[in-house]
Design an enzyme around this catalytic site. Structure first.
Site: not given
Length: 270
Positions: A48, A133, A145, A149, A180
């Site tokens: 974890d 990204s 997000y 990044k 994916t």
């Protein structure tokens, strides 16, 4: 003796593809996931990445098994609850989205990089590659997000500064749209305006990383952000079906990446 890599978050998606490609290239590959699963041939460890002690145990096991680490691929990631963090505005979401998108998507990368650097600097070689990204450049998915990044890019830049002269290299990698299993299962031809036919296979990303790790000019990339599609083209690499994936640099405004200097000596590889 084969080189040793650790791919965090290696049970599925990008991490699984990267690990699979590295194994095919002859690497000894450890992967982490919450349930200790990974691709065939990998040494899968349960971890974890919000638990610093559990992360320390992973690196202790690798050091005990191999006494070396040549490559860390920082890929661990966790979605916000209900994945609603990618559809709602930031003020409509609970603030504990931070705990996944920043706590795992950024902090966990830093923690793993600390442990990797401690092993690599002592040996005078190694590569720390963090999966970033184009969300660093333009709005993509959510505020948090993009923050995570952008933080990875700056992290690689500053780590590269402090690693200078040690033989260890830190980079951040901008991936494009990734084919994916989950994305392919949707049965669509494009996603977010990008063609799946020209998207990147997870294994392509792994082949790019393997080639980068073996590049005799690796240290020239220290602290840089690199576009995997462009780097793959420079190395002559393609997707599993033989097609080259597209770079999304132009779609996100073009221009240089880190380090943001006009004297970019390798424009086709950044």
């Amino acid at each position: 003796m084969s080189s040793t890599a650790l791919v965090t978050g290696g049970s599925r998606g990008v991490g699984r593809g990267v690990a699979t490609a590295l194994i095919a290239a002859g690497w000894t590959v450890y992967v982490t996931s919450r349930h200790g699963t990974g691709p065939d041939g990998a040494i899968a460890l349960a971890c974890d990445h919000t638990d610093d002690d559990a992360v320390a145990d992973v690196f202790a096991q690798i050091e005990g098994d191999t006494d070396s680490l040549d490559l860390l691929v920082n890929n661990a990631w966790a979605a916000p609850r209900g994945f609603g963090g990618f559809s709602d505005k930031f003020w409509e979401r609970p603030v504990d989205d931070w705990d996944t998108l920043i706590g795992v998507g950024l902090r966990a990368h830093y923690v793993a990089a600390v442990h990797a650097a401690q092993m690599m600097v002592d040996r005078g070689s190694g590569l720390i590659a963090s999966i970033s990204s184009f969300g660093s450049r333009g709005h993509l998915h959510s505020v948090l997000y993009g923050m995570s990044k952008a933080g990875l890019d700056k992290m690689a830049f500053d780590m590269g500064h402090e690693l200078s002269g040690t033989g260890v290299t830190a980079v951040s990698l901008w991936l494009g749209l990734i084919r994916t299993e989950l994305l392919l299962s949707l049965g669509v031809d494009e996603f977010a305006g990008f063609s799946l036919q020209r998207a990147e296979d997870p294994e392509f990303v792994g082949r790019v990383i393997a080639a980068l790790a073996d590049d005799p000019q690796l240290d020239s990339y220290n602290g840089h952000t690199l576009v995997t599609a462009e780097l793959g083209a420079a190395y002559g690499l393609t997707n599993n079906d033989g097609t080259p994936p597209d770079s999304h640099r132009a779609a996100f405004g073009g221009g240089p990446l880190f380090p943001p200097t006009p004297s970019d000596s390798k424009p086709n590889r950044r």
